[in-house]
Motif scaffolding. Structure first.
Motif, short mmCIF file in Angstrom:
data_model
loop_
_atom_site.label_atom_id
_atom_site.label_comp_id
_atom_site.label_asym_id
_atom_site.label_seq_id
_atom_site.Cartn_x
_atom_site.Cartn_y
_atom_site.Cartn_z
N ARG A 193 12.19 16.83 1.71
CA ARG A 193 11.24 16.48 0.65
C ARG A 193 10.38 17.68 0.27
NH1 ARG A 193 9.16 12.36 -2.22
NH2 ARG A 193 6.93 12.37 -2.67
N ILE A 194 9.92 18.42 1.26
CA ILE A 194 9.14 19.63 0.95
C ILE A 194 10.01 20.64 0.20
CG2 ILE A 194 8.06 21.65 1.99
CD1 ILE A 194 6.80 19.92 4.04
N THR A 214 2.54 17.66 1.13
CA THR A 214 2.37 18.24 2.47
C THR A 214 1.44 17.41 3.33
OG1 THR A 214 2.74 20.46 1.54
CG2 THR A 214 1.71 20.32 3.72
N VAL A 215 0.32 16.96 2.75
CA VAL A 215 -0.61 16.12 3.49
C VAL A 215 0.06 14.82 3.94
CG1 VAL A 215 -2.69 14.68 3.25
CG2 VAL A 215 -2.71 17.07 2.48
N GLY A 216 0.83 14.20 3.05
CA GLY A 216 1.53 12.97 3.42
C GLY A 216 2.55 13.17 4.52
N ILE A 217 3.27 14.29 4.46
CA ILE A 217 4.29 14.56 5.48
C ILE A 217 3.64 14.85 6.83
CG2 ILE A 217 5.99 16.29 6.19
CD1 ILE A 217 6.93 16.36 3.28
N VAL A 218 2.59 15.66 6.83
CA VAL A 218 1.90 15.98 8.09
C VAL A 218 1.30 14.71 8.71
CG1 VAL A 218 -0.06 17.21 9.08
CG2 VAL A 218 1.44 18.37 7.46
N SER A 219 0.71 13.87 7.91
CA SER A 219 0.11 12.63 8.42
C SER A 219 1.19 11.73 9.02
CB SER A 219 -0.61 11.90 7.30
OG SER A 219 -1.62 12.71 6.72
N THR A 220 2.30 11.58 8.34
CA THR A 220 3.38 10.75 8.86
C THR A 220 3.92 11.32 10.16
OG1 THR A 220 3.97 10.27 6.56
CG2 THR A 220 5.54 9.62 8.25
#
Length: 742
Positions: free
Chosen positions: A84-85, A168-174
């Protein structure tokens, strides 16, 4: 009054428990869904908090990312997060470059964007897993980045950075939530592989013993446990073989994701892939030609009983003894059984019996090869590199559809000068691109649209009754959690996954939570109206604009399989052929063929076509064995010439399959007639050549309608003869019709 037997009156499904006269799902069934929902909502809360903390302009984009990449399989989450990134970076870069190239030329901009999205949809169809998702994401990210900057093109770079930051914030949080709450268990996927191997072995055990060995086949994880294919469209399994095909095919995905999460699995991933490919190939030998009773003689009966006994013992081995960790005992058992079958073959001169025993022997050889692949990298110094089947016609069709939908949506917005048309594009183009690559896009689009439609009233309630009455972040997260929970819950269950995905993801887009937050009723109504119009457009896209012709796709895949078989027979003997690679390519075609043909044909017709496709793969295996056998120095030159002439007979496979079968049978009889006059060293390879030729003649002669280029599957569904049985010869008068599939 009629009495109902107690076991009938009190029957409750295994996944339900009875309490106070009512049946409820038991905790074992609900706990995976509850655990996933809690983790997803925690990740949503963390992503929303970080988005506000970093003062991102679109904090809900981080929440959307969480809902997209969240997956109960940690390896799948890691893989999808990475791609996704990657896709977002490519799409954001393309958006900036495209806007820089055509800042004052809307039509050229729309055409360029349509072309890029078309290419992205085309590439996505050719790839698998989350690489395909990254390709299509790179395309529609251009739309998501650009729609807010059409009025001010100078802001395109900041919009791209804002999009990348939110993702990026969503991926790191997940990742933080799911990695902290998950424990890596590499043995889990190994047990799934081992269980599938047992189930397939049980399929080849005696029918009378099958219910005792593997009653109904041991179920793989599904809605009641860890799903192998999360958030995916599933097809109903109608029989044991269909379930086994589904299990083996799902293992390919499970291994891919386990390798992304665990180093131990990553080291042996090539062997696991090759082993699963061989299991799929082993299933291709399960067709009616050899399921029937063997020839009436002691040798064939003993061979059948021996194979049934070996397969049954393999299937009932205690589950704690993984075949993948210590296959030495089982491989020794297989070697002994293969030697016994060789001895049985030497005890008879009957050609059909020798062919039957040779086929039973080949089943055990394939199983032994699968075990060798599963052991790990210490066996294969050069692991088998499987190839991906590129379905170019479907890819070009999906690319054309994606480009056309994008251009049409942009033109509607441009011509009508609708102030909120960008919101319509923000739904229509991503949804169309995501669904365009699905073989069941028409059905999936309805499910996807119904989920988005359910999000409309939910967004209205949240925006109108909940958000104006809250103060502070905790209440905001709680309100969103209540509204998102139905979509998150449904995503865990494959049957309703597309509805849940459409609801959860686009609910976020409809609820206008900004930083700082503001309320504008007119703007909200415009957004909801644009989504309603986009829903109608989505349904029209997959029913009007280049709709899929599943019967045409089936005929094209059938011809592709037959042409591959012909080309295999025509290759020079010095040309190396990797049988597992060739077989896996054909099995990929067969799996797609089953998936698409089952949408337009009754189950019985699908079974018949599947049997015929498996027969074609079996013919290819016989051709490969013949190519190897004729190079044996012990084979007499005359027998070698006969075998090579028989291989050249496959040039008539798609025009005169009956003639090809006759030539193969004649060659087998000629070879077998002279075998005793040859030196003793040539007896074994020569008898195997005769057995392969006899088997190939039986297989080709059993499904002439499948092999013929004017067969029933190559005709439109409403044409006379389109529903003829595949074991029927093709009448001469039908050969005058032009082939619909090139």
């Amino acid at each position: 009054m009629r009495l109902v037997p107690p076991h009938t009156a009190l029957h409750v499904p295994r996944s339900l428990v009875r309490f106070g006269g009512f049946a409820f799902p038991d905790w074992q069934t609900l706990s995976p869904t509850i655990a996933y929902s809690i983790r997803a909502l925690l990740a949503v809360g963390l992503a929303l908090f970080l988005a506000f903390f970093f003062q991102l302009q679109t904090p809900m984009s981080s929440v959307t990312t969480v809902l997209i990449v969240a997956n109960p399989v940690v390896g799948a989450m890691v893989s999808k997060s990475f791609w996704r990134i990657f896709g977002t970076v490519i799409g954001a870069t393309a958006a900036v470059l495209l806007m820089a190239a055509f800042p004052q030329s809307p039509m050229l901009y729309f055409m360029g964007m349509s072309l890029i999205i078309g290419v992205a949809c085309c590439v996505s169809t050719l790839l698998r897993f989350y690489k395909a998702y990254a390709a299509v994401l790179a395309g529609y990210t251009i739309v998501l980045v650009s729609i807010s900057t059409f009025a001010d093109p100078d802001r395109i770079f900041m919009a791209a950075m804002s999009r990348l930051s939110a993702v990026t914030v969503g991926i790191v949080s997940t990742a933080v939530v799911f990695l902290v709450t998950s424990v890596s268990r590499p043995e889990k996927v190994l047990r799934q592989v081992d269980q599938t191997l047992r189930n397939i072995a049980g399929q080849f055990s005696h029918p009378a013993d099958l219910e005792d060995v593997v009653p109904g086949q041991t179920p793989m994880p599904d809605d009641g446990g860890q799903p192998l294919s999360f958030r995916a469209m599933t097809l109903t399994s109608y029989d044991a073989r269909a379930r086994l095909l589904s299990q083996a095919n799902a293992l390919v995905e499970a291994i891919e994701y386990a390798a992304a999460d665990n180093f131990a699995i990553g080291r042996r991933v090539d062997g696991l892939r090759a082993g699963v490919a061989r299991l799929l190939g082993l299933l291709s030998t399960d067709h009616p030609i050899w399921r029937d009773e063997p020839p009436p003689n002691p040798q064939s009966a003993a061979a059948r009983d021996l194979v049934h006994e070996v397969m049954a013992s393999f299937a009932v081995t205690p589950s704690e003894n993984l075949h993948l960790d210590d296959p030495g005992h089982m491989r020794a058992r297989l070697a002994t059984a293969i030697d016994t079958l060789d001895q049985l073959s030497e005890q008879t001169k009957d050609l059909p019996t020798i062919a039957f025993i040779d086929n039973e022997r080949d089943i055990l050889v394939q199983l032994r090869s699968a075990l060798d692949d599963f052991v790990g990298p210490q066996v294969h110094l050069r692991p088998i590199r499987l190839q991906l089947f590129f379905d170019w016609p479907a890819a070009l069709r999906n690319g054309t559809r994606g480009a056309f939908v994008t251009l049409l949506g942009c033109l509607i917005w441009y011509v009508f000068r609708w102030s909120n048309g960008a919101a319509m594009l923000a739904y229509l183009i991503p949804a169309s691109c995501l669904l365009a690559t699905s073989p069941v896009a028409s059905r999936a689009s309805v499910m996807f649209a119904s989920g988005t439609l359910a999000a409309l009233p939910a967004a209205f309630i949240c925006q109108t009754f909940l958000l104006p009455r809250i103060d502070g972040y905790p209440l905001l997260w709680l309100s969103l959690s209540v509204c998102l929970l139905p979509g998150i819950w449904l995503q865990f269950h494959p049957r309703h996954a597309m509805r849940g995905f459409g609801y959860a993801v686009f609910f976020n887009a409809m609820v206008q939570i900004r930083n700082p937050i503001s309320f504008d009723d007119l703007s909200l109504m415009n957004v909801w109206l644009s989504y309603l119009i986009a829903l109608i457009g989505l349904a029209l896209v997959f029913r009007v604009i280049l709709p899929s012709d599943h019967r045409l796709d089936t005929g094209r895949l059938v011809m592709s399989i037959n042409r591959a078989t012909q080309q295999l027979a025509r290759l020079p003997l010095d040309r190396h052929v990797s049988w597992p690679v060739w077989e896996n390519l054909q099995m990929q075609k067969i799996l797609r063929m089953i998936q698409r043909f089952s949408l337009v044909a009754p189950p019985r017709r699908v079974y018949e076509t599947t049997d015929a496709a498996f027969i074609s793969v079996s013919v290819g295996r016989l051709i490969t064995r013949l190519r190897h056998l004729v190079q044996n120095p012990a084979v007499h030159e005359q027998d070698r010439a006969r075998a090579l002439a028989a291989l050249s007979a496959f040039q008539h496979l798609c025009t005169h399959p009956a003639h090809t079968a006759l030539l193969l049978r004649t060659a087998a009889q000629d070879v077998m007639a002279d075998v005793e006059d040859r030196p003793a060293a040539s007896h074994v390879p020569t008898r195997r050549i005769a057995a392969c030729l006899e088997q190939a003649s039986l297989l080709v002669d059993s499904a002439p309608g499948f092999f013929h280029k004017h067969g029933p599957l190559q005709l439109p569904g409403d044409m006379p003869g389109a529903n003829n049985r595949l074991n029927m010869a093709i009448p001469p008068e039908t050969r005058s019709f032009g082939m619909r599939v090139a």
